[in-house]
Design an enzyme around this catalytic site. Sequence first.
Site, PDB file in Angstrom:
ATOM      1  N   ASP A   9       0.860  -1.174   0.000  1.00  0.00           N
ATOM      2  CA  ASP A   9       0.000   0.000   0.000  1.00  0.00           C
ATOM      3  C   ASP A   9       0.907   1.238   0.000  1.00  0.00           C
ATOM      4  O   ASP A   9       2.060   1.170   0.429  1.00  0.00           O
ATOM      5  CB  ASP A   9      -0.867  -0.073   1.268  1.00  0.00           C
ATOM      6  CG  ASP A   9      -1.720   1.145   1.474  1.00  0.00           C
ATOM      7  OD1 ASP A   9      -2.196   1.725   0.484  1.00  0.00           O
ATOM      8  OD2 ASP A   9      -1.918   1.525   2.659  1.00  0.00           O
ATOM      9  N   ASP A  11      -0.121   4.957   0.923  1.00  0.00           N
ATOM     10  CA  ASP A  11      -0.325   5.883   2.046  1.00  0.00           C
ATOM     11  C   ASP A  11      -0.346   5.131   3.376  1.00  0.00           C
ATOM     12  O   ASP A  11      -1.107   4.182   3.547  1.00  0.00           O
ATOM     13  CB  ASP A  11      -1.640   6.657   1.873  1.00  0.00           C
ATOM     14  CG  ASP A  11      -1.607   7.535   0.634  1.00  0.00           C
ATOM     15  OD1 ASP A  11      -0.560   8.142   0.370  1.00  0.00           O
ATOM     16  OD2 ASP A  11      -2.629   7.591  -0.080  1.00  0.00           O
ATOM     17  N   ASP A 138      -2.035  -0.586   5.905  1.00  0.00           N
ATOM     18  CA  ASP A 138      -2.331  -0.092   7.254  1.00  0.00           C
ATOM     19  C   ASP A 138      -3.820  -0.066   7.568  1.00  0.00           C
ATOM     20  O   ASP A 138      -4.209   0.194   8.706  1.00  0.00           O
ATOM     21  CB  ASP A 138      -1.759   1.322   7.455  1.00  0.00           C
ATOM     22  CG  ASP A 138      -2.353   2.323   6.487  1.00  0.00           C
ATOM     23  OD1 ASP A 138      -2.452   2.009   5.288  1.00  0.00           O
ATOM     24  OD2 ASP A 138      -2.741   3.425   6.931  1.00  0.00           O
TER      25      ASP A 138
HETATM   26 MG   LIG Z   1      -2.926   3.030   3.526  1.00  0.00          MG
END
Ligand SMILES: [Mg+2]
Length: 182
Positions: A9, A11, A138
């Site tokens: 991922d 961000d 995240d």
């Molecule tokens: Mg993310």
Amino acid sequence: MASKLILLDQDGVLADFEQGVRQLWQQTYQQPLPLAERRHFYLRDDMALQFHHQLDELYSSKGFFASLPPMLDGIAAAKRLLEAGHDVRICTSPIQAYHYCVSEKFDWIGQHLGEEWLQRIILTKDKTWVRGDILIDDKPQISGSLIPQWQHWIYDQPYNRDQTKLKRVNWSQPETWSELLQ
Ligand SMILES: [Mg+2]
């Protein structure tokens, strides 16, 4: 470990979205981000309703995504995973206000990882459609319209610590991901 298809991922894993918001908020509104604690994945859910509009303005502003600082040790980690023989892709979802976000995500990858990584970007609103062995992300719960083929490893952030069922990765703690280098 045999060669894997690893999805990273962007961000919150490679780009420090949180820090970028805090910096730009301070710069734009001349005060710290009005936030008591980080408990929810979406920043807005930890902020009073009255600030949501300013937050949206910030996300959709020119230069926001391009100027996000890199996560500590994240760039080196991505390169090491590639050097270890894995097929590493960046799997990222643009925000609804995509205008600057999409092009600046590419700018960011080119700037921090190098031009040759541009071909490794996968943009999608639904990560369950993307094949992979491992997705390092995240977001505490990743849903979509298909059953994912990848295993979700969660990237450690203050707002996802209540997710205890997934393997937890932190670039600055090599023991959390060094098995990928063996
Ligand atoms: Mg993310």
